[in-house]
Design an enzyme around this catalytic site. Sequence first.
Site, PDB file in Angstrom:
ATOM      1  N   THR A 191     -57.547  18.703 -13.670  1.00 28.34           N
ATOM      2  CA  THR A 191     -56.722  17.561 -14.043  1.00 28.34           C
ATOM      3  C   THR A 191     -57.473  16.702 -15.063  1.00 28.34           C
ATOM      4  OG1 THR A 191     -55.969  17.596 -11.760  1.00 28.34           O
ATOM      5  CG2 THR A 191     -55.322  15.706 -13.084  1.00 28.34           C
TER       6      THR A 191
ATOM      7  N   HIS B 282     -60.548  25.210  -4.551  1.00 31.35           N
ATOM      8  CA  HIS B 282     -61.368  26.288  -5.105  1.00 31.35           C
ATOM      9  C   HIS B 282     -61.475  27.499  -4.172  1.00 31.35           C
ATOM     10  CE1 HIS B 282     -62.246  24.234  -8.648  1.00 31.35           C
ATOM     11  NE2 HIS B 282     -63.536  24.020  -8.550  1.00 31.35           N
TER      12      HIS B 282
ATOM     13  N   GLU C 256     -55.874   6.148  -7.131  1.00 32.23           N
ATOM     14  CA  GLU C 256     -57.128   6.891  -7.139  1.00 32.23           C
ATOM     15  C   GLU C 256     -57.663   6.778  -8.561  1.00 32.23           C
ATOM     16  OE1 GLU C 256     -57.217  10.821  -5.405  1.00 32.23           O
ATOM     17  OE2 GLU C 256     -58.879  11.414  -6.702  1.00 32.23           O
TER      18      GLU C 256
ATOM     19  N   ARG D  94     -50.084  23.232  -7.559  1.00 32.95           N
ATOM     20  CA  ARG D  94     -49.775  23.188  -8.988  1.00 32.95           C
ATOM     21  C   ARG D  94     -48.476  23.928  -9.291  1.00 32.95           C
ATOM     22  NH1 ARG D  94     -53.777  22.258 -12.871  1.00 32.95           N
ATOM     23  NH2 ARG D  94     -52.548  23.668 -14.140  1.00 32.95           N
TER      24      ARG D  94
ATOM     25  N   GLY E 195     -64.055  17.940  -4.620  1.00 34.71           N
ATOM     26  CA  GLY E 195     -63.792  19.363  -4.438  1.00 34.71           C
ATOM     27  C   GLY E 195     -64.879  20.245  -4.986  1.00 34.71           C
TER      28      GLY E 195
ATOM     29  N   GLU F  18     -51.877  16.600  -3.631  1.00 29.00           N
ATOM     30  CA  GLU F  18     -51.789  16.205  -5.038  1.00 29.00           C
ATOM     31  C   GLU F  18     -50.627  16.957  -5.664  1.00 29.00           C
ATOM     32  OE1 GLU F  18     -55.450  17.201  -6.885  1.00 29.00           O
ATOM     33  OE2 GLU F  18     -56.605  15.790  -5.707  1.00 29.00           O
TER      34      GLU F  18
ATOM     35  N   ARG G 276     -51.752  28.402  -9.371  1.00 27.77           N
ATOM     36  CA  ARG G 276     -52.916  29.245  -9.642  1.00 27.77           C
ATOM     37  C   ARG G 276     -53.954  29.229  -8.512  1.00 27.77           C
ATOM     38  NH1 ARG G 276     -55.116  25.998 -14.632  1.00 27.77           N
ATOM     39  NH2 ARG G 276     -56.497  24.572 -13.584  1.00 27.77           N
TER      40      ARG G 276
ATOM     41  N   HIS H 111     -62.943  12.870  -8.934  1.00 27.39           N
ATOM     42  CA  HIS H 111     -63.008  13.801 -10.058  1.00 27.39           C
ATOM     43  C   HIS H 111     -64.404  13.840 -10.640  1.00 27.39           C
ATOM     44  CE1 HIS H 111     -61.772  16.477 -13.187  1.00 27.39           C
ATOM     45  NE2 HIS H 111     -60.613  16.604 -12.555  1.00 27.39           N
TER      46      HIS H 111
ATOM     47  N   HIS I  63     -54.045  20.605  -4.065  1.00 23.97           N
ATOM     48  CA  HIS I  63     -53.157  20.371  -5.210  1.00 23.97           C
ATOM     49  C   HIS I  63     -52.245  21.585  -5.344  1.00 23.97           C
ATOM     50  CE1 HIS I  63     -53.000  19.410  -9.847  1.00 23.97           C
ATOM     51  NE2 HIS I  63     -51.802  19.493  -9.298  1.00 23.97           N
TER      52      HIS I  63
ATOM     53  N   ASN J 100     -61.483  18.443  -1.099  1.00 20.17           N
ATOM     54  CA  ASN J 100     -60.474  19.245  -1.800  1.00 20.17           C
ATOM     55  C   ASN J 100     -60.873  20.728  -1.697  1.00 20.17           C
ATOM     56  OD1 ASN J 100     -59.260  20.755  -3.925  1.00 20.17           O
ATOM     57  ND2 ASN J 100     -58.638  18.848  -4.892  1.00 20.17           N
TER      58      ASN J 100
HETATM   59  N1  PXP Z   1     -58.868  13.825  -7.329  1.00 19.35           N
HETATM   60  C1  PXP Z   1     -57.861  14.379  -8.054  1.00 19.35           C
HETATM   61  C2  PXP Z   1     -56.611  13.609  -8.237  1.00 19.35           C
HETATM   62  C3  PXP Z   1     -58.000  15.669  -8.590  1.00 19.35           C
HETATM   63  O1  PXP Z   1     -56.988  16.210  -9.319  1.00 19.35           O
HETATM   64  C4  PXP Z   1     -59.183  16.390  -8.353  1.00 19.35           C
HETATM   65  C5  PXP Z   1     -59.327  17.780  -8.888  1.00 19.35           C
HETATM   66  O2  PXP Z   1     -58.394  18.611  -8.292  1.00 19.35           O
HETATM   67  C6  PXP Z   1     -60.187  15.778  -7.585  1.00 19.35           C
HETATM   68  C7  PXP Z   1     -60.023  14.487  -7.111  1.00 19.35           C
HETATM   69  C8  PXP Z   1     -61.461  16.485  -7.250  1.00 19.35           C
HETATM   70  O3  PXP Z   1     -62.211  16.708  -8.396  1.00 19.35           O
HETATM   71  P1  PXP Z   1     -63.493  17.624  -8.329  1.00 19.35           P
HETATM   72  O4  PXP Z   1     -63.039  19.003  -7.980  1.00 19.35           O
HETATM   73  O5  PXP Z   1     -64.080  17.499  -9.683  1.00 19.35           O
HETATM   74  O6  PXP Z   1     -64.391  17.042  -7.236  1.00 19.35           O
END
Ligand code: PXP
Length: 237
Positions: free
Chosen positions: A101, A10, A151, A45, A213, A70, A49, A191, A43, A7
């Site tokens: 999220t 960032h 997921e 959004r 991410g 996403e 942002r 996540h 993602h 992801n």
């Molecule tokens: N999966 C989903 C559905 C998410 O919303 C996110 C965060 O954007 C992630 C995975 C990745 O999470 P992290 O940035 O904590 O690795």
Amino acid sequence: MVKLGVNVDHVATVREARGISEPDPVTAALLAELGGADGITVHLREDRRHIQERDVRAIKETIKTRLNLELALAPEILTFALKVKPHAATFVPEKREELTTEGGLDVISHRKKLEPVIKEFQDNGIVVSLFIDPDPDQIAMAAEIGAEYIEIHTGRYCDATTPAETNHEFALIDQACITATNFGLKVNAGHGLNYRNVREIASLPDIKELNIGHSIIGHSIFVGIERAVREMKALLP
Ligand code: PXP
């Protein structure tokens, strides 16, 4: 083999902090692929942002792997997604004030809205995944309304602070994988996963792909994206 979806949101967060064109998440996506990413996740959004429409389009056109978009159930985002046609779409909940999220999508209460959207996406050749908590009722509903993937939200497991809490959360994820597989669903997870906690989740037999991410992009500040991705890949079975 457990696949790794990287992801790159960032990178766009840093860019938006200055409101200019750098650093570019498209470059990050390409370097992540060089490091061995099996897919790129972004993602889009509602509050824009970090990732912008242009990023989604450009990443889709540029990468050699697969784009997982996403998105929340917001009409303008759905219309955009159907135009861009990512390889996969993961439906997530979204609240404007959240830091990231928080919690999975409640597919039981959103069933009426979700069901036709899932069908429309699938009719457009987009693989649909639902980001949900490791809850058997949510999993059953995900299967009932036609999702191909779920997921599993690993946030609570990753945030656990005691061994008892960690074991409890891990057991829920383990059981969720079994339940989902019995319903014929394919299972991804993500996540909060990082270089210290990823191994246990990745060792669960039904996990197809992890979406990561924050930890990878954070580590890449020090070692570069290619190496940060390669180091994460090396931890996956
Ligand atoms: N999966 C989903 C559905 C998410 O919303 C996110 C965060 O954007 C992630 C995975 C990745 O999470 P992290 O940035 O904590 O690795």
